[in-house]
Design a protein around this motif. Structure first.
Motif, mmCIF file in Angstrom:
data_model
loop_
_atom_site.group_PDB
_atom_site.id
_atom_site.type_symbol
_atom_site.label_atom_id
_atom_site.label_comp_id
_atom_site.label_asym_id
_atom_site.label_seq_id
_atom_site.Cartn_x
_atom_site.Cartn_y
_atom_site.Cartn_z
ATOM 1 N N LEU A 37 7.634 5.377 -42.613
ATOM 2 C CA LEU A 37 6.853 6.488 -42.034
ATOM 3 C C LEU A 37 6.252 7.337 -43.145
ATOM 4 O O LEU A 37 5.063 7.667 -43.126
ATOM 5 N N GLU A 112 0.182 0.222 -34.942
ATOM 6 C CA GLU A 112 -0.229 1.308 -34.055
ATOM 7 C C GLU A 112 0.851 2.357 -33.871
ATOM 8 O O GLU A 112 0.571 3.557 -33.861
ATOM 9 N N ALA A 113 2.086 1.900 -33.702
ATOM 10 C CA ALA A 113 3.175 2.856 -33.487
ATOM 11 C C ALA A 113 3.309 3.789 -34.686
ATOM 12 O O ALA A 113 3.441 5.005 -34.537
ATOM 13 N N ILE A 116 0.497 6.356 -34.687
ATOM 14 C CA ILE A 116 0.732 7.452 -33.734
ATOM 15 C C ILE A 116 1.721 8.453 -34.339
ATOM 16 O O ILE A 116 1.485 9.666 -34.336
ATOM 17 N N LEU A 117 2.813 7.934 -34.894
ATOM 18 C CA LEU A 117 3.849 8.818 -35.452
ATOM 19 C C LEU A 117 3.370 9.536 -36.719
ATOM 20 O O LEU A 117 3.744 10.686 -36.952
ATOM 21 N N ASP A 120 1.408 12.460 -35.497
ATOM 22 C CA ASP A 120 2.329 13.465 -34.952
ATOM 23 C C ASP A 120 3.027 14.230 -36.074
ATOM 24 O O ASP A 120 3.166 15.459 -36.018
ATOM 25 N N ALA A 121 3.469 13.498 -37.084
ATOM 26 C CA ALA A 121 4.203 14.129 -38.187
ATOM 27 C C ALA A 121 3.292 15.038 -39.007
ATOM 28 O O ALA A 121 3.698 16.141 -39.408
#
Lengths: 299, 299
Positions: A37, A112-113, A116-117, A120-121
């Protein structure tokens, strides 16, 4: 249109370098299972982009003698916010873009996941940076900044603009509708940059309103030029895929006005933006340069 | 495990009703092209959910005599944050869930782009609510709250937990890894709820630490029970599709401990959570009930 002063491009580059260092500091690489991430966040944020919003924030604050440590904190927050919006806008369910800042977009490079994160972060961190004491010793200034960013980015601002862009029937959209859409989608955050500089600098009401008017015209000039470059630019210069809006039948300023009139309108708005800054005299040189640059740039 | 007091369920329902009214007030329906975004936000937020996080926030603040107008503002913020996380987690690229709170998920009812933007908008609004003077007259409390929520929800908290959940090899994950993952994914925000009540109530350091320990055990008890219900519950009671974690081969607490030992562990943690509250005496009755409820609930 005034010529760019020789000081402009070095100033743009200097602030980009300084904000990059601040972004690097708030996004340290980590070990452990959350490594991916953070790596994706760093990929999205670092090493690219014109950093125009940081420049606008810092150059505005500079006029009031705000310490760079403070204005760079605000600039880093707004760049995190801007990057979040790009990462989410590029998703397959949104604009479905594969190229950004000359590199594969986050969902292409990772998945993609993760994209998205990452968005958001970054959005979450933007608010964290504004709440931090580095921004300003007075907590009242920090909460005002949080509120201002939330209003610029939320369901009365950027997010709503993006939703309208996806929902509107572009066959039927007229100039007023597109102007309103773009004012929400990109103008609100550009307005935040000037408002942030003014807030950090304890600007007078007159100064604040002048900067608000400047930001309004700058934002539109910038967006119209984006639409022009979508037609006339190339992927290497732009760092993203051109021609997509046209191909998608979007009601851009170029589609509505034609290329030549769009160019003239952008130039007119750039001039008009600069004129709002008269009360600042020579102090506003870099902001005037930015208004000129917003129109003449080729990337 | 202590029995639930007769006051608990009415209190849960009463706070749910009050926070619903606050959420309704901050999400008014709008006309115009942004109608659909706001309609989707209202669909996601209103009329459903146990509202456990708002309850935890308000019940904690109640112990310190915090005015409900203040604690409900914090509760509304945390519920917006929680709903954003559900909407994004349910996306096809993430957990790909079609059912939530007994209704089609946002991307099913609307579309994926709207669901992404709904989550973005709700996250943004959560910070806006915390920066608002309704929360607390002292701006220092408001910035602390913004920072606390950002830390609980950002790349050291919830978002990282979600990223790890997607990235981790569930075949190899052990109890320590899953406990850490869940502490980030759901525990951090549950910790925020108690911290928010304590902050609004100007709690002492001793009280703050007791509440932090309570929240830690409550969060785990809650999550283990979620894993149990994923195996034993049904879609009607849960309002979401059960059995998904098991089918996906996820390293849940049930997969690692077995059903019976997972139940025992949850009960033990619920008891332990309550024991952290001794210093509050009778004032902590509702929080003790919540710890019991977290374990015995069937939804």
């Amino acid at each position: 249109m005034a010529d760019l002063s020789p000081a402009f491009l070095p100033a743009l580059e200097g602030i980009a370098t300084a904000v990059e260092a601040r972004l690097e500091a708030v996004l340290p690489p980590v070990e452990g299972p959350e490594h991916r991430l953070l790596a994706a966040m760093r990929y999205a944020v670092l090493g690219g982009g014109k950093r125009l919003r940081p420049f606008l924030t810092v150059a505005t604050a500079d006029m009031f003698g705000v310490p760079r440590a403070q204005s760079l904190q605000a600039a880093a927050a707004v760049e995190l916010l801007h990057t979040y919006s790009l990462v989410h806008d590029d998703l397959p369910a949104m604009d479905d873009d594969a190229l950004r800042r000359g590199q594969p977009t986050v969902h292409v490079k990772f998945d993609e996941a993760v994209a998205i994160l990452v968005g958001d972060a970054l959005l979450t961190m933007a608010f964290e940076l504004l709440a931090d004491a580095r921004l300003h010793p007075d907590a009242r200034v920090r909460v005002q900044m949080v509120q201002a960013l939330a209003q610029a980015a939320g369901p009365q601002g950027m997010v709503a603009g993006q939703a309208i862009d996806l929902a509107v029937s572009h066959d039927e959209a007229d100039l007023a509708a597109i102007t309103r859409l773009q004012q929400m989608k990109t103008g609100a955050v550009i307005g935040f940059c000037c408002a942030a500089g003014a807030l950090l600098g304890a600007a007078t009401e007159e100064q604040r309103l002048a900067l608000k008017a400047y930001a309004h015209d700058l934002g539109l000039a910038f967006q119209i030029t984006d639409d022009v470059l979508d037609v006339t630019g190339n992927a290497t210069q732009l760092g993203k895929s051109p021609g997509k809006d046209m191909a998608a039948g979007k009601a851009t300023f170029v589609a509505l006005l034609g290329l030549e009139q769009a160019r003239q309108q952008a130039a007119m708005l750039g001039d008009q933006a600069s004129q709002h800054l008269e009360i600042f005299g020579e102090r506003a040189k870099l902001l005037r340069d930015l208004a000129a640059f917003a129109v003449v740039r080729e990337f």
